[in-house]
Design an enzyme around this catalytic site. Sequence first.
Site, PDB file in Angstrom:
ATOM      1  N   CYS A 146      -4.710   1.491  -6.658  1.00  0.00           N
ATOM      2  CA  CYS A 146      -4.891   2.189  -5.541  1.00  0.00           C
ATOM      3  C   CYS A 146      -5.659   3.585  -5.655  1.00  0.00           C
ATOM      4  O   CYS A 146      -5.284   4.286  -6.563  1.00  0.00           O
ATOM      5  CB  CYS A 146      -3.764   2.325  -4.917  1.00  0.00           C
ATOM      6  SG  CYS A 146      -3.856   3.699  -3.368  1.00  0.00           S
ATOM      7  N   CYS A 185      -8.212   6.063   1.249  1.00  0.00           N
ATOM      8  CA  CYS A 185      -8.498   5.368   2.497  1.00  0.00           C
ATOM      9  C   CYS A 185      -7.642   5.866   3.773  1.00  0.00           C
ATOM     10  O   CYS A 185      -8.086   5.833   4.876  1.00  0.00           O
ATOM     11  CB  CYS A 185      -8.196   3.787   2.359  1.00  0.00           C
ATOM     12  SG  CYS A 185      -8.957   3.401   1.081  1.00  0.00           S
ATOM     13  N   THR A 218       0.617   8.481  -0.111  1.00  0.00           N
ATOM     14  CA  THR A 218      -0.564   8.213  -1.131  1.00  0.00           C
ATOM     15  C   THR A 218      -1.444   9.309  -1.519  1.00  0.00           C
ATOM     16  O   THR A 218      -2.047   9.862  -0.547  1.00  0.00           O
ATOM     17  CB  THR A 218      -1.280   6.779  -0.461  1.00  0.00           C
ATOM     18  OG1 THR A 218      -0.138   5.907  -0.388  1.00  0.00           O
ATOM     19  CG2 THR A 218      -1.974   6.421  -1.615  1.00  0.00           C
ATOM     20  N   GLU A 264       1.987   8.073  -5.512  1.00  0.00           N
ATOM     21  CA  GLU A 264       2.932   8.178  -4.201  1.00  0.00           C
ATOM     22  C   GLU A 264       3.765   9.482  -4.365  1.00  0.00           C
ATOM     23  O   GLU A 264       4.408   9.653  -5.371  1.00  0.00           O
ATOM     24  CB  GLU A 264       3.740   7.034  -4.162  1.00  0.00           C
ATOM     25  CG  GLU A 264       2.971   5.790  -3.953  1.00  0.00           C
ATOM     26  CD  GLU A 264       2.103   5.561  -2.670  1.00  0.00           C
ATOM     27  OE1 GLU A 264       2.252   6.240  -1.716  1.00  0.00           O
ATOM     28  OE2 GLU A 264       1.081   4.857  -2.883  1.00  0.00           O
ATOM     29  N   HIS A 266      -6.659   1.046   8.896  1.00  0.00           N
ATOM     30  CA  HIS A 266      -5.950   0.989   7.690  1.00  0.00           C
ATOM     31  C   HIS A 266      -5.472  -0.380   7.225  1.00  0.00           C
ATOM     32  O   HIS A 266      -5.217  -0.913   5.984  1.00  0.00           O
ATOM     33  CB  HIS A 266      -4.793   2.010   7.743  1.00  0.00           C
ATOM     34  CG  HIS A 266      -4.499   2.349   6.256  1.00  0.00           C
ATOM     35  ND1 HIS A 266      -5.348   2.729   5.552  1.00  0.00           N
ATOM     36  CD2 HIS A 266      -3.139   2.695   5.610  1.00  0.00           C
ATOM     37  CE1 HIS A 266      -4.863   3.266   4.405  1.00  0.00           C
ATOM     38  NE2 HIS A 266      -3.238   2.887   4.330  1.00  0.00           N
ATOM     39  N   TYR A 292      -7.137  -2.767   3.595  1.00  0.00           N
ATOM     40  CA  TYR A 292      -6.093  -3.284   2.451  1.00  0.00           C
ATOM     41  C   TYR A 292      -7.296  -4.433   1.841  1.00  0.00           C
ATOM     42  O   TYR A 292      -6.621  -5.040   0.903  1.00  0.00           O
ATOM     43  CB  TYR A 292      -4.953  -3.934   2.881  1.00  0.00           C
ATOM     44  CG  TYR A 292      -3.898  -2.719   2.724  1.00  0.00           C
ATOM     45  CD1 TYR A 292      -3.960  -1.725   3.618  1.00  0.00           C
ATOM     46  CD2 TYR A 292      -2.976  -2.830   1.718  1.00  0.00           C
ATOM     47  CE1 TYR A 292      -2.959  -0.606   3.091  1.00  0.00           C
ATOM     48  CE2 TYR A 292      -2.302  -1.769   1.496  1.00  0.00           C
ATOM     49  CZ  TYR A 292      -2.098  -0.581   2.427  1.00  0.00           C
ATOM     50  OH  TYR A 292      -1.177   0.242   1.934  1.00  0.00           O
ATOM     51  N   CYS A 309      -8.857  -3.565   0.119  1.00  0.00           N
ATOM     52  CA  CYS A 309      -9.043  -2.970  -1.679  1.00  0.00           C
ATOM     53  C   CYS A 309      -8.297  -3.868  -2.432  1.00  0.00           C
ATOM     54  O   CYS A 309      -8.643  -4.056  -3.659  1.00  0.00           O
ATOM     55  CB  CYS A 309      -8.130  -1.780  -1.405  1.00  0.00           C
ATOM     56  SG  CYS A 309      -6.688  -1.823  -1.188  1.00  0.00           S
ATOM     57  N   GLU A 322       3.240  -1.853  -2.776  1.00  0.00           N
ATOM     58  CA  GLU A 322       2.270  -1.077  -1.475  1.00  0.00           C
ATOM     59  C   GLU A 322       1.836  -2.381  -0.622  1.00  0.00           C
ATOM     60  O   GLU A 322       1.530  -1.784   0.597  1.00  0.00           O
ATOM     61  CB  GLU A 322       1.370  -0.246  -2.362  1.00  0.00           C
ATOM     62  CG  GLU A 322       0.730   0.709  -1.041  1.00  0.00           C
ATOM     63  CD  GLU A 322      -0.519   1.579  -1.679  1.00  0.00           C
ATOM     64  OE1 GLU A 322      -1.142   1.051  -2.737  1.00  0.00           O
ATOM     65  OE2 GLU A 322      -0.697   2.677  -1.352  1.00  0.00           O
TER      66      GLU A 322
HETATM   67 FE1  SF4 Z   1      -4.983   2.781  -1.743  1.00  0.00          FE
HETATM   68 FE2  SF4 Z   1      -5.810   0.404  -0.649  1.00  0.00          FE
HETATM   69 FE3  SF4 Z   1      -4.238   2.170   0.829  1.00  0.00          FE
HETATM   70 FE4  SF4 Z   1      -6.925   2.649   0.080  1.00  0.00          FE
HETATM   71  S1  SF4 Z   1      -6.295   1.076   1.626  1.00  0.00           S
HETATM   72  S2  SF4 Z   1      -5.328   4.061  -0.002  1.00  0.00           S
HETATM   73  S3  SF4 Z   1      -6.840   1.585  -2.110  1.00  0.00           S
HETATM   74  S4  SF4 Z   1      -3.528   0.995  -1.054  1.00  0.00           S
HETATM   75 FE    FE Z   2      -1.203   2.759   1.251  1.00  0.00          FE
END
Ligand code: SF4
Ligand code: FE
Length: 501
Positions: free
Chosen positions: A99, A103, A188, A254, A289, A293, A295, A443
């Site tokens: 992570c 974001c 985060t 975190e 958001h 994800y 990501c 997460e």
């Molecule tokens: Fe982290 Fe993914 Fe959340 Fe971005 S979307 S803050 S990379 S978990």
């Molecule tokens: Fe997150």
Amino acid sequence: MKKIETGEDYISSLKNRDLSIYLLGQLVEDPTEHPIIRPSINALAKTYDLAHDAPELGSVISPFTGEPVSRFLHICTSVQDLVNQNKMQRRLGQLTGTCFQRCVGMDAFNALYSVTYEIDQSYNTDYHARLKSFLHMIHRYNLVIGGAMTDVKGDRRLPPHEQEEMYVRVTKRDKQGVYVTGAKAHQTGCINSHWIIVMPTIRLGERDKNFAIVGAIPVEASGITYIYGHQSCDLRSMDKGSLDVGNAQYSGQEAMIIFEDVFIPHEYIFMNGEYDYAALLVERFTAYHRRSYVCKSGVGDVLIGAAAAISEMNGVPHASHIKDKLVEMTHLNETIYGVGIAASYQGYRTEAGNYICDDMLANICKHHVTKIPYEMGRLAQDLAGGLVATMPSEQDINHPALKALLKKYLQGSKTVPTEDRLRMLRLIENMTLGRNAVGYLTESMHGAGSPQAQRIQILRTMQLEYKKRLAYVLAGIDEATDGHSAIEELSGYFERVFELE
Ligand code: SF4
Ligand code: FE
């Protein structure tokens, strides 16, 4: 302060700050030098490096300054902007395997942009203009914004006002602004940010007015204490050597944030008592958001690569069941990306003029993310073999009495050095059991809302009435159970589902 351009500039910007951070019972003097914290800083620094090395992906031209600024600070003004966020997120997942923490702020800004506009329309306030001037300042220096939404919730049955001591709330007001007290859990990247934006976490009622507060606070503000999460295998970052840690460079971050009478001046307040807009803010933030994800599809690319590599290192890359498992992992991983980016492609314009993604598809994306990485982790461990969880430490591997024996007995394919095989196994361990499993698995489960939160939103927006009318029409029944003509009403629903630009 100078504008931050590179990862190195960013790391320097975190030095010499007066923060109260506890980790393992001790106050942290310099987080940038702490072996447990530094990998999370490196992951965030990568967002600056990407903007530098691949500006089309990692940056945009700021409408405020006319200069390049991180894409993480951009308010989306088109569908393509939403899509490009997802592309950047996948790339950064690939580059860090974890992570990269940025974001939350991006999605908070985008949600607040439209919500402040709509509050102003209703209440004649000036939150939208304040947000824009705050954004202007943030763009000038290209800073990191952390979004702080998740309150500690205490007894989940009780609304905020019935447990005064838990949720972040306004405890005092004066001419200059407000003071907030309370705690936010698992935030985060908060310590790696320059500013944090506090926001309410749930729908609020009239008696929760003091909890309806949105404001930007410098990370260094007085009255804030950070308590760093002690996560699975994080002590590996303090081991000598670099083998056992699995991914020595990058991790997530975190921390719990405790606010004690923290001051927010009016110019940084973007909601103050408009409790009836809290639910809208949460809904819009989670729409952005939950598709962020994607990501995890970038992280999944690394895991697929590691699973394929370890199969080769074990000497069995051509076995058909191995190829099939890699195909399964790919199919799962692309499902996350496919739904997430579709949510962006189905984006639409808000009254404020910025773009927001499709809420249903964003929720479906995140809901897949609560499950798919676990299955991907299972398949990667299957391909790795049991050694992924039983191998000796780097100290044993390098011990003079053991070195030659372990090199011999832990060898896989003759063409691969034993240490390379062990490194690949440690990476899989890191991502599926160790430090970065926190980001990749847990997460994925709870970040941006736990699975049930998505199911509630899916229930709200699944348009059963529309779908029932489709069935009525095809079954040849003109009148639905509510007495209205199924055929007449269908076209109204149709337009809402497939509105064309
Ligand atoms: Fe982290 Fe993914 Fe959340 Fe971005 S979307 S803050 S990379 S978990
Ligand atoms: Fe997150």
